[in-house]
Motif scaffolding. Structure first.
Motif, PDB file in Angstrom:
ATOM      1  N   LYS A  66       0.833  -1.185   0.000  1.00  0.00           N
ATOM      2  CA  LYS A  66       0.000   0.000   0.000  1.00  0.00           C
ATOM      3  C   LYS A  66       0.876   1.247   0.000  1.00  0.00           C
ATOM      4  CE  LYS A  66      -3.404   0.106   2.853  1.00  0.00           C
ATOM      5  NZ  LYS A  66      -4.186   0.009   4.080  1.00  0.00           N
ATOM      6  N   GLN A  67       0.370   2.293  -0.636  1.00  0.00           N
ATOM      7  CA  GLN A  67       1.069   3.567  -0.610  1.00  0.00           C
ATOM      8  C   GLN A  67       0.880   4.200   0.749  1.00  0.00           C
ATOM      9  OE1 GLN A  67      -0.530   6.015  -3.701  1.00  0.00           O
ATOM     10  NE2 GLN A  67       1.032   5.387  -5.148  1.00  0.00           N
ATOM     11  N   MET A  68       1.912   4.908   1.206  1.00  0.00           N
ATOM     12  CA  MET A  68       1.780   5.677   2.430  1.00  0.00           C
ATOM     13  C   MET A  68       1.079   6.976   2.078  1.00  0.00           C
ATOM     14  SD  MET A  68       5.284   5.321   4.590  1.00  0.00           S
ATOM     15  CE  MET A  68       6.320   6.065   3.368  1.00  0.00           C
ATOM     16  N   VAL A  69       0.291   7.480   3.013  1.00  0.00           N
ATOM     17  CA  VAL A  69      -0.365   8.762   2.826  1.00  0.00           C
ATOM     18  C   VAL A  69       0.026   9.652   3.991  1.00  0.00           C
ATOM     19  CG1 VAL A  69      -2.561   9.972   2.616  1.00  0.00           C
ATOM     20  CG2 VAL A  69      -2.299   7.702   1.599  1.00  0.00           C
ATOM     21  N   LEU A  70       0.641  10.792   3.664  1.00  0.00           N
ATOM     22  CA  LEU A  70       1.021  11.770   4.667  1.00  0.00           C
ATOM     23  C   LEU A  70       0.358  13.088   4.321  1.00  0.00           C
ATOM     24  CD1 LEU A  70       4.848  11.030   4.898  1.00  0.00           C
ATOM     25  CD2 LEU A  70       3.112  10.435   6.567  1.00  0.00           C
ATOM     26  N   ASN A  71      -0.383  13.625   5.283  1.00  0.00           N
ATOM     27  CA  ASN A  71      -1.073  14.900   5.077  1.00  0.00           C
ATOM     28  C   ASN A  71      -1.913  14.895   3.804  1.00  0.00           C
ATOM     29  OD1 ASN A  71       0.147  15.908   7.394  1.00  0.00           O
ATOM     30  ND2 ASN A  71       1.918  16.631   6.259  1.00  0.00           N
ATOM     31  N   GLY A  72      -2.563  13.781   3.536  1.00  0.00           N
ATOM     32  CA  GLY A  72      -3.436  13.687   2.390  1.00  0.00           C
ATOM     33  C   GLY A  72      -2.743  13.443   1.055  1.00  0.00           C
ATOM     34  N   GLU A  73      -1.399  13.311   1.067  1.00  0.00           N
ATOM     35  CA  GLU A  73      -0.658  13.080  -0.175  1.00  0.00           C
ATOM     36  C   GLU A  73      -0.040  11.692  -0.147  1.00  0.00           C
ATOM     37  OE1 GLU A  73       2.146  16.143  -1.215  1.00  0.00           O
ATOM     38  OE2 GLU A  73       0.977  17.637  -0.133  1.00  0.00           O
ATOM     39  N   SER A  74      -0.122  10.978  -1.276  1.00  0.00           N
ATOM     40  CA  SER A  74       0.494   9.659  -1.340  1.00  0.00           C
ATOM     41  C   SER A  74       1.999   9.809  -1.539  1.00  0.00           C
ATOM     42  CB  SER A  74      -0.112   8.810  -2.456  1.00  0.00           C
ATOM     43  OG  SER A  74       0.184   9.369  -3.703  1.00  0.00           O
ATOM     44  N   VAL A  75       2.742   8.909  -0.930  1.00  0.00           N
ATOM     45  CA  VAL A  75       4.204   8.955  -0.965  1.00  0.00           C
ATOM     46  C   VAL A  75       4.723   7.589  -1.372  1.00  0.00           C
ATOM     47  CG1 VAL A  75       6.268   9.239   0.449  1.00  0.00           C
ATOM     48  CG2 VAL A  75       4.284  10.675   0.876  1.00  0.00           C
ATOM     49  N   GLN A  76       5.634   7.563  -2.318  1.00  0.00           N
ATOM     50  CA  GLN A  76       6.309   6.330  -2.689  1.00  0.00           C
ATOM     51  C   GLN A  76       7.689   6.355  -2.028  1.00  0.00           C
ATOM     52  OE1 GLN A  76       5.440   3.590  -4.330  1.00  0.00           O
ATOM     53  NE2 GLN A  76       3.377   4.289  -4.732  1.00  0.00           N
ATOM     54  N   LEU A  77       7.802   5.749  -0.880  1.00  0.00           N
ATOM     55  CA  LEU A  77       9.049   5.762  -0.132  1.00  0.00           C
ATOM     56  C   LEU A  77      10.204   5.233  -0.967  1.00  0.00           C
ATOM     57  CD1 LEU A  77      10.599   6.210   2.500  1.00  0.00           C
ATOM     58  CD2 LEU A  77       9.894   3.915   3.196  1.00  0.00           C
ATOM     59  N   GLY A  78       9.972   4.183  -1.732  1.00  0.00           N
ATOM     60  CA  GLY A  78      11.037   3.600  -2.547  1.00  0.00           C
ATOM     61  C   GLY A  78      11.627   4.593  -3.526  1.00  0.00           C
ATOM     62  N   ASP A  79      10.768   5.433  -4.116  1.00  0.00           N
ATOM     63  CA  ASP A  79      11.263   6.457  -5.039  1.00  0.00           C
ATOM     64  C   ASP A  79      12.179   7.429  -4.315  1.00  0.00           C
ATOM     65  OD1 ASP A  79       9.747   5.331  -7.078  1.00  0.00           O
ATOM     66  OD2 ASP A  79       8.071   6.721  -6.786  1.00  0.00           O
ATOM     67  N   ASN A  80      11.780   7.825  -3.109  1.00  0.00           N
ATOM     68  CA  ASN A  80      12.614   8.734  -2.325  1.00  0.00           C
ATOM     69  C   ASN A  80      13.943   8.083  -1.963  1.00  0.00           C
ATOM     70  OD1 ASN A  80      10.554  10.562  -2.476  1.00  0.00           O
ATOM     71  ND2 ASN A  80       9.858  10.265  -0.374  1.00  0.00           N
ATOM     72  N   LEU A  81      13.901   6.823  -1.553  1.00  0.00           N
ATOM     73  CA  LEU A  81      15.143   6.126  -1.205  1.00  0.00           C
ATOM     74  C   LEU A  81      16.086   6.065  -2.397  1.00  0.00           C
ATOM     75  CD1 LEU A  81      13.732   3.155   0.901  1.00  0.00           C
ATOM     76  CD2 LEU A  81      14.964   5.161   1.754  1.00  0.00           C
ATOM     77  N   ARG A  82      15.555   5.738  -3.551  1.00  0.00           N
ATOM     78  CA  ARG A  82      16.381   5.659  -4.764  1.00  0.00           C
ATOM     79  C   ARG A  82      16.935   7.037  -5.142  1.00  0.00           C
ATOM     80  NH1 ARG A  82      13.277   2.806  -7.399  1.00  0.00           N
ATOM     81  NH2 ARG A  82      11.920   4.437  -8.194  1.00  0.00           N
ATOM     82  N   ASN A  83      16.081   8.062  -5.094  1.00  0.00           N
ATOM     83  CA  ASN A  83      16.519   9.406  -5.456  1.00  0.00           C
ATOM     84  C   ASN A  83      17.615   9.921  -4.531  1.00  0.00           C
ATOM     85  OD1 ASN A  83      14.755   9.528  -7.629  1.00  0.00           O
ATOM     86  ND2 ASN A  83      13.135  10.500  -6.438  1.00  0.00           N
ATOM     87  N   TYR A  84      17.460   9.730  -3.233  1.00  0.00           N
ATOM     88  CA  TYR A  84      18.496  10.189  -2.298  1.00  0.00           C
ATOM     89  C   TYR A  84      19.786   9.385  -2.466  1.00  0.00           C
ATOM     90  CZ  TYR A  84      15.465  13.501   0.038  1.00  0.00           C
ATOM     91  OH  TYR A  84      14.655  14.570   0.314  1.00  0.00           O
TER      92      TYR A  84
END
Length: 78
Positions: free
Chosen positions: A2-20
């Motif tokens: 499932k996608q995480m939702v923070l403050n009403g916005e969906s977040v793809q943690l994996g994308d952030n991990l890869r980008n950083y």
């Protein structure tokens, strides 16, 4: 997963991990060695197959030199 939702916005943690990781010019193998986990674990996190626990997320944040808020894509409300 499932996608995480923070403050009403969906977040793809994996994308952030890869980008950083890429901003730090690190390979998956280098990160796996730094975190003492198998390279397939890093790949699964980055492809949103698995979700790291909070302790692993703290370690990622330390390696990538970002806050947990930034790592998960949380934006401050003003």
């Amino acid at each position: 997963m499932k996608q995480m939702v923070l403050n009403g916005e969906s977040v793809q943690l994996g994308d952030n991990l890869r980008n950083y990781r890429m901003k730090q010019n690190l390979s998956e193998r280098e990160v796996s060695k730094m975190l003492h986990v198998d390279i397939t674990t890093i790949s699964k996190y980055e492809h949103n197959v698995r979700t790291p626990d909070i302790y692993m997320m703290i370690r990622f944040a330390d390696v990538y030199k970002v806050t947990l808020d930034r790592l998960v894509g949380r934006k401050r409300k003003r």
